[in-house]
Design a protein around this motif. Sequence first.
Motif, PDB file in Angstrom:
ATOM      1  N   VAL A  22       0.868  -1.187   0.000  1.00  0.00           N
ATOM      2  CA  VAL A  22       0.000   0.000   0.000  1.00  0.00           C
ATOM      3  C   VAL A  22       0.899   1.230   0.000  1.00  0.00           C
ATOM      4  N   ALA A  23       0.651   2.164  -0.918  1.00  0.00           N
ATOM      5  CA  ALA A  23       1.455   3.390  -1.014  1.00  0.00           C
ATOM      6  C   ALA A  23       0.734   4.546  -0.306  1.00  0.00           C
ATOM      7  N   VAL A  24       1.497   5.336   0.447  1.00  0.00           N
ATOM      8  CA  VAL A  24       0.945   6.482   1.172  1.00  0.00           C
ATOM      9  C   VAL A  24       1.737   7.733   0.787  1.00  0.00           C
ATOM     10  N   THR A  25       1.021   8.750   0.327  1.00  0.00           N
ATOM     11  CA  THR A  25       1.669  10.008  -0.075  1.00  0.00           C
ATOM     12  C   THR A  25       1.049  11.166   0.692  1.00  0.00           C
ATOM     13  N   LEU A  26       1.760  11.644   1.703  1.00  0.00           N
ATOM     14  CA  LEU A  26       1.306  12.775   2.503  1.00  0.00           C
ATOM     15  C   LEU A  26       2.194  13.984   2.238  1.00  0.00           C
ATOM     16  N   ARG A  27       1.664  15.178   2.503  1.00  0.00           N
ATOM     17  CA  ARG A  27       2.462  16.398   2.390  1.00  0.00           C
ATOM     18  C   ARG A  27       2.145  17.303   3.573  1.00  0.00           C
ATOM     19  N   SER A  28       3.070  18.197   3.881  1.00  0.00           N
ATOM     20  CA  SER A  28       2.801  19.130   4.972  1.00  0.00           C
ATOM     21  C   SER A  28       1.730  20.121   4.523  1.00  0.00           C
ATOM     22  N   HIS A  29       0.851  20.462   5.434  1.00  0.00           N
ATOM     23  CA  HIS A  29      -0.205  21.430   5.134  1.00  0.00           C
ATOM     24  C   HIS A  29      -0.781  21.912   6.461  1.00  0.00           C
ATOM     25  N   PRO A  30      -1.139  23.203   6.560  1.00  0.00           N
ATOM     26  CA  PRO A  30      -1.680  23.716   7.830  1.00  0.00           C
ATOM     27  C   PRO A  30      -2.872  22.904   8.342  1.00  0.00           C
ATOM     28  N   GLN A  31      -3.682  22.362   7.427  1.00  0.00           N
ATOM     29  CA  GLN A  31      -4.858  21.591   7.851  1.00  0.00           C
ATOM     30  C   GLN A  31      -4.512  20.167   8.290  1.00  0.00           C
ATOM     31  N   LEU A  32      -3.309  19.714   7.938  1.00  0.00           N
ATOM     32  CA  LEU A  32      -2.865  18.412   8.454  1.00  0.00           C
ATOM     33  C   LEU A  32      -2.170  18.699   9.784  1.00  0.00           C
ATOM     34  N   THR A  33      -3.000  18.953  10.789  1.00  0.00           N
ATOM     35  CA  THR A  33      -2.481  19.337  12.103  1.00  0.00           C
ATOM     36  C   THR A  33      -1.779  18.141  12.759  1.00  0.00           C
ATOM     37  N   ARG A  40      -4.357  15.579  13.734  1.00  0.00           N
ATOM     38  CA  ARG A  40      -4.878  14.797  12.590  1.00  0.00           C
ATOM     39  C   ARG A  40      -3.836  13.800  12.094  1.00  0.00           C
ATOM     40  N   LEU A  41      -2.583  14.241  12.032  1.00  0.00           N
ATOM     41  CA  LEU A  41      -1.533  13.333  11.565  1.00  0.00           C
ATOM     42  C   LEU A  41      -1.356  12.174  12.545  1.00  0.00           C
ATOM     43  N   ASP A  42      -1.432  12.476  13.830  1.00  0.00           N
ATOM     44  CA  ASP A  42      -1.293  11.433  14.849  1.00  0.00           C
ATOM     45  C   ASP A  42      -2.442  10.419  14.746  1.00  0.00           C
ATOM     46  N   ASN A  43      -3.671  10.912  14.585  1.00  0.00           N
ATOM     47  CA  ASN A  43      -4.827  10.020  14.436  1.00  0.00           C
ATOM     48  C   ASN A  43      -4.699   9.153  13.187  1.00  0.00           C
ATOM     49  N   PHE A  44      -4.253   9.792  12.091  1.00  0.00           N
ATOM     50  CA  PHE A  44      -4.093   9.044  10.841  1.00  0.00           C
ATOM     51  C   PHE A  44      -3.012   7.970  10.997  1.00  0.00           C
ATOM     52  N   THR A  45      -1.911   8.327  11.659  1.00  0.00           N
ATOM     53  CA  THR A  45      -0.813   7.371  11.857  1.00  0.00           C
ATOM     54  C   THR A  45      -1.279   6.190  12.704  1.00  0.00           C
ATOM     55  N   ARG A  46      -2.024   6.469  13.777  1.00  0.00           N
ATOM     56  CA  ARG A  46      -2.540   5.380  14.624  1.00  0.00           C
ATOM     57  C   ARG A  46      -3.471   4.472  13.812  1.00  0.00           C
ATOM     58  N   PRO A  89     -12.167  12.021  10.412  1.00  0.00           N
ATOM     59  CA  PRO A  89     -12.759  11.710  11.721  1.00  0.00           C
ATOM     60  C   PRO A  89     -11.728  11.823  12.846  1.00  0.00           C
ATOM     61  N   GLU A  90     -12.197  12.232  14.017  1.00  0.00           N
ATOM     62  CA  GLU A  90     -11.296  12.363  15.164  1.00  0.00           C
ATOM     63  C   GLU A  90     -10.987  11.001  15.787  1.00  0.00           C
ATOM     64  N   TYR A 119      -9.660   7.435  15.554  1.00  0.00           N
ATOM     65  CA  TYR A 119      -8.798   6.714  14.612  1.00  0.00           C
ATOM     66  C   TYR A 119      -9.346   5.335  14.246  1.00  0.00           C
ATOM     67  N   TYR A 120     -10.245   4.773  15.092  1.00  0.00           N
ATOM     68  CA  TYR A 120     -10.901   3.506  14.721  1.00  0.00           C
ATOM     69  C   TYR A 120     -11.741   3.694  13.456  1.00  0.00           C
ATOM     70  N   VAL A 121     -12.410   4.834  13.381  1.00  0.00           N
ATOM     71  CA  VAL A 121     -13.255   5.127  12.212  1.00  0.00           C
ATOM     72  C   VAL A 121     -12.378   5.275  10.963  1.00  0.00           C
ATOM     73  N   ILE A 122     -11.249   5.966  11.118  1.00  0.00           N
ATOM     74  CA  ILE A 122     -10.318   6.113   9.984  1.00  0.00           C
ATOM     75  C   ILE A 122      -9.851   4.735   9.534  1.00  0.00           C
ATOM     76  N   CYS A 123      -9.405   3.918  10.484  1.00  0.00           N
ATOM     77  CA  CYS A 123      -8.890   2.585  10.167  1.00  0.00           C
ATOM     78  C   CYS A 123      -9.952   1.740   9.469  1.00  0.00           C
ATOM     79  N   ASN A 124     -11.170   1.720  10.001  1.00  0.00           N
ATOM     80  CA  ASN A 124     -12.232   0.898   9.412  1.00  0.00           C
ATOM     81  C   ASN A 124     -12.593   1.355   8.008  1.00  0.00           C
ATOM     82  N   THR A 125     -12.538   2.673   7.785  1.00  0.00           N
ATOM     83  CA  THR A 125     -12.831   3.212   6.446  1.00  0.00           C
ATOM     84  C   THR A 125     -11.747   2.778   5.452  1.00  0.00           C
ATOM     85  N   LEU A 126     -10.483   2.834   5.885  1.00  0.00           N
ATOM     86  CA  LEU A 126      -9.385   2.382   5.023  1.00  0.00           C
ATOM     87  C   LEU A 126      -9.488   0.884   4.736  1.00  0.00           C
TER      88      LEU A 126
END
Length: 346
Positions: A177-188, A191-197, A301-302, A304-311
């Motif tokens: 699985v490929a992941v491409t992220l970039r720095s951005h003010p909205q990627l607080t 949010r990055l921590d929740n996405f990583t978890r 979503p705040e 991270y279970y919801v993020i994980c299940n969606t992925l």
Amino acid sequence: MRVVLCGYYGKGNGGDEALLATLLQMLPNHVTPVVLSGNPQQTRDRYHVEACDRMNLFSVLQTLRQSDAFVWGGGSLLQDVTSAISPLYYGGLMILAQQLGLKTIAWAQGIGPLKRNTTVNLARRSFGKCTAVSVRDQGSAALLSEWGIPCTLAPDPVWALESASVPGLWDLPAPRVAVTLRSHPQLTATRLDNFTRALIDFQKATQTCILLVPFQQSQDLVIAEAVASKLPGVHKVLCLEDPQALKGVFRGVEMAIGMRLHSLIMAAAEGCRCFALSYDPKVSKLMIELDLPGWNLTEIPEDYYVICNTLLECYANGNSLTSDQIQSLVDRALMHQDLLEQVFSH
């Protein structure tokens, strides 16, 4: 025929380099390109073309005077959200080329967002005097139509970029699985921590090899390495300079999670399932056009279970584009090539 190619080239941005590589691939054989680049030596070495320092205005002027045509080479060059200076640079060069009597082409443009009246006026003037214009999205075509400027509308040319194989990619364990992220003010940070978890749990559930692919190392590498350091399973940070190899990465992955527009285009073009994280209207437009699942950054979503299940849902049941859909997009992207051939055949 000498043609000056102007874009955000030689600045280490994989998407802009992909646009340059595609433009060079699409130029008629009798055209000699001269690329305005932030790193002329690298551009010469990579593409075997003439290159000129984009910030040396004396050299740029000399190059324009020795040339027959000028091309804005793809992307969101005329927008004033990230910089007020940028549209002045690109618009100023276009108007200068027009005043010097060169044929001028605005090629594969994504116009806007335009927030300032001065930028809007500059855009209207520079596009209005072009020999030919092509755009890559409906919004840009609608804006030009409003201004009474004819244009060709076709998908982003990178759909038609030839991909290259990536040494060692197939030695990494599948599935990938490929992941491409970039720095951005909205990627607080939150949010990055929740996405990583969520990605950690996703990897545990799927036993996938995670490839972190920075498209612009100056902006993306720090995030890629930070995420990689927390992943429990097999992973790799893939730093690739060659845009054809960047596209080739997606041949070897099952799913792509991407913020960057061209990471999603490359992935979809190679038959990958895609999940988008949009930071910009151009990404949101692509999500609508291709019916891609995903979120705007502000809507992640705040929990991270919801993020994980969606992925996991996208990984298990998501659809890639069909080969017919991909072929249709590639064929229509070649309309940008037809435009170049029409202008440079006279």
